[in-house]
Motif scaffolding. Structure first.
Motif, mmCIF file in Angstrom:
data_model
loop_
_atom_site.group_PDB
_atom_site.id
_atom_site.type_symbol
_atom_site.label_atom_id
_atom_site.label_comp_id
_atom_site.label_asym_id
_atom_site.label_seq_id
_atom_site.Cartn_x
_atom_site.Cartn_y
_atom_site.Cartn_z
ATOM 1 N N GLU A 16 0.836 -1.201 0.000
ATOM 2 C CA GLU A 16 0.000 0.000 0.000
ATOM 3 C C GLU A 16 0.878 1.261 0.000
ATOM 4 O O GLU A 16 1.755 1.437 0.835
ATOM 5 C CB GLU A 16 -0.908 0.000 1.231
ATOM 6 C CG GLU A 16 -1.962 1.094 1.198
ATOM 7 C CD GLU A 16 -2.966 0.963 2.336
ATOM 8 O OE1 GLU A 16 -3.701 1.943 2.562
ATOM 9 O OE2 GLU A 16 -3.007 -0.098 2.981
ATOM 10 N N LYS A 18 3.084 1.932 -2.121
ATOM 11 C CA LYS A 18 4.389 1.663 -2.733
ATOM 12 C C LYS A 18 4.266 0.923 -4.063
ATOM 13 O O LYS A 18 5.265 0.480 -4.624
ATOM 14 C CB LYS A 18 5.252 0.844 -1.766
ATOM 15 C CG LYS A 18 5.490 1.555 -0.443
ATOM 16 C CD LYS A 18 6.167 0.655 0.557
ATOM 17 C CE LYS A 18 6.279 1.351 1.906
ATOM 18 N NZ LYS A 18 6.841 0.475 2.950
ATOM 19 N N TRP A 19 3.036 0.799 -4.536
ATOM 20 C CA TRP A 19 2.820 0.095 -5.791
ATOM 21 C C TRP A 19 3.630 0.711 -6.929
ATOM 22 O O TRP A 19 4.204 -0.004 -7.755
ATOM 23 C CB TRP A 19 1.336 0.104 -6.158
ATOM 24 C CG TRP A 19 0.513 -0.900 -5.424
ATOM 25 C CD1 TRP A 19 -0.323 -0.665 -4.370
ATOM 26 C CD2 TRP A 19 0.426 -2.297 -5.679
ATOM 27 N NE1 TRP A 19 -0.914 -1.833 -3.953
ATOM 28 C CE2 TRP A 19 -0.481 -2.856 -4.738
ATOM 29 C CE3 TRP A 19 1.039 -3.146 -6.609
ATOM 30 C CZ2 TRP A 19 -0.788 -4.210 -4.707
ATOM 31 C CZ3 TRP A 19 0.723 -4.502 -6.585
ATOM 32 C CH2 TRP A 19 -0.179 -5.017 -5.648
ATOM 33 N N GLY A 20 3.670 2.044 -6.969
ATOM 34 C CA GLY A 20 4.355 2.724 -8.067
ATOM 35 C C GLY A 20 5.810 2.315 -8.185
ATOM 36 O O GLY A 20 6.303 2.062 -9.290
ATOM 37 N N THR A 21 6.502 2.232 -7.043
ATOM 38 C CA THR A 21 7.916 1.859 -7.052
ATOM 39 C C THR A 21 8.116 0.475 -7.640
ATOM 40 O O THR A 21 8.991 0.262 -8.492
ATOM 41 C CB THR A 21 8.488 1.884 -5.616
ATOM 42 O OG1 THR A 21 8.413 3.217 -5.109
ATOM 43 C CG2 THR A 21 9.939 1.409 -5.604
ATOM 44 N N VAL A 23 5.935 -1.397 -9.455
ATOM 45 C CA VAL A 23 5.474 -1.511 -10.843
ATOM 46 C C VAL A 23 6.557 -0.988 -11.774
ATOM 47 O O VAL A 23 6.877 -1.614 -12.805
ATOM 48 C CB VAL A 23 4.155 -0.731 -11.049
ATOM 49 C CG1 VAL A 23 3.844 -0.578 -12.540
ATOM 50 C CG2 VAL A 23 3.003 -1.440 -10.353
ATOM 51 N N LEU A 24 7.168 0.146 -11.414
ATOM 52 C CA LEU A 24 8.244 0.705 -12.229
ATOM 53 C C LEU A 24 9.458 -0.210 -12.233
ATOM 54 O O LEU A 24 10.105 -0.404 -13.276
ATOM 55 C CB LEU A 24 8.623 2.083 -11.693
ATOM 56 C CG LEU A 24 9.637 2.887 -12.516
ATOM 57 C CD1 LEU A 24 9.143 3.065 -13.947
ATOM 58 C CD2 LEU A 24 9.894 4.246 -11.864
ATOM 59 N N ASP A 92 13.988 1.656 -3.036
ATOM 60 C CA ASP A 92 13.760 2.507 -4.197
ATOM 61 C C ASP A 92 14.217 1.792 -5.465
ATOM 62 O O ASP A 92 14.704 0.660 -5.403
ATOM 63 C CB ASP A 92 14.450 3.872 -4.054
ATOM 64 C CG ASP A 92 15.939 3.751 -3.782
ATOM 65 O OD1 ASP A 92 16.590 2.885 -4.394
ATOM 66 O OD2 ASP A 92 16.457 4.509 -2.947
ATOM 67 N N LEU A 93 14.074 2.461 -6.590
ATOM 68 C CA LEU A 93 14.296 1.820 -7.883
ATOM 69 C C LEU A 93 15.707 1.259 -8.037
ATOM 70 O O LEU A 93 15.896 0.200 -8.644
ATOM 71 C CB LEU A 93 14.008 2.836 -9.004
ATOM 72 C CG LEU A 93 13.962 2.289 -10.438
ATOM 73 C CD1 LEU A 93 12.876 1.238 -10.580
ATOM 74 C CD2 LEU A 93 13.737 3.437 -11.417
ATOM 75 N N TRP A 194 1.626 -5.331 -12.148
ATOM 76 C CA TRP A 194 1.096 -5.294 -10.783
ATOM 77 C C TRP A 194 1.090 -6.683 -10.159
ATOM 78 O O TRP A 194 1.352 -6.824 -8.966
ATOM 79 C CB TRP A 194 -0.328 -4.728 -10.794
ATOM 80 C CG TRP A 194 -0.384 -3.246 -10.922
ATOM 81 C CD1 TRP A 194 -0.506 -2.332 -9.910
ATOM 82 C CD2 TRP A 194 -0.303 -2.488 -12.141
ATOM 83 N NE1 TRP A 194 -0.507 -1.062 -10.413
ATOM 84 C CE2 TRP A 194 -0.385 -1.121 -11.782
ATOM 85 C CE3 TRP A 194 -0.164 -2.813 -13.485
ATOM 86 C CZ2 TRP A 194 -0.338 -0.097 -12.727
ATOM 87 C CZ3 TRP A 194 -0.114 -1.806 -14.424
ATOM 88 C CH2 TRP A 194 -0.193 -0.461 -14.045
#
Length: 222
Positions: A16, A18-21, A23-24, A92-93, A194
């Motif tokens: 929750e 942190k999906w964006g990190t 998924v990227l 992080d990425l 996802w």
């Protein structure tokens, strides 16, 4: 051990916000893996358009295979990043490339290469033994991170120890994502950006639970 539904719930909770990190991170992993396949695709094109250049075609295909193997630690980076996230550590990425840093590369590469090799060899014998061994080796990436003193083979052996009696549960956990996988196919594969983090986060939760149970049983034995 916890129910698989509880493990999936934990995964969703940890993801929750942190999906964006992730998924990227998954997207970047797929892009790099696709780029590594370009020499092989060019080789296939050579084979069709210029059959007399068979050597060039085979060389390019071999190059793709070698590059893909050398990039195995990339998948490790995604796997252990989701374990760190499960432990509520900062991710992080750039953590996608952790397998190439800190002197980890050789050990991570050897462990993942051996897991794939052993699984392949078992599968050559019979499909079912290959599947069983794949689940036995499933926790190797996490053990590589948690027990840096172990060699690649020792990490694989530890995974087999922890998975003893727990392979069926992990199989059922994977099975529970089949419906989501079918839905992802309907999105032309986009949904996997996802689903992959969700699955890996759930397996990280499984690892934490299995490891805790394993260590508790060892303490009792002592």
């Amino acid at each position: 051990m916890q129910l698989n539904s509880e493990l999936r719930a934990q995964a969703r909770e940890r993801l929750e916000g942190k999906w964006g990190t992730f998924v990227l991170m998954t997207f970047l992993l797929y892009v790099i893996q696709a780029l590594l396949q370009i020499p092989g695709s060019v080789g296939d094109l050579f084979k069709v358009l210029s059959p007399e250049n068979a050597l060039t075609s085979e060389s390019l295909s071999t190059l793709s295979v070698l590059l893909t193997l050398l990039a195995l630690p990339l998948s490790w980076g995604l796997t252990v990043s989701l374990l760190r996230n499960h432990r509520e550590e900062s991710v992080d990425l750039e953590n996608l490339f952790d397998g190439f840093r800190g002197g980890r590369y050789t050990r991570v590469f050897c462990a993942l290469f051996l897991v794939n090799l052993f699984t392949f060899l078992w599968t050559l014998l019979l499909i079912i033994p290959g599947i069983i061994k794949a689940f036995s080796y499933a926790l190797t990436p996490y053990i590589i991170m948690d027990e840096p003193e172990l060699t690649a083979k020792q990490a694989i052996a530890r995974s087999c120890e922890i998975m003893q009696g727990r392979r069926w549960k992990l199989f059922c956990l994977y099975l529970s994502f089949i419906g989501w996988g079918i839905l992802c196919l309907l999105t032309f594969g986009i949904g996997f950006l996802w689903l992959v983090p969700y699955m890996n986060a759930s397996i990280a939760a499984f690892y934490e639970d299995a490891r805790a149970e394993y260590e508790a049983s060892k303490t009792i034995e002592q």
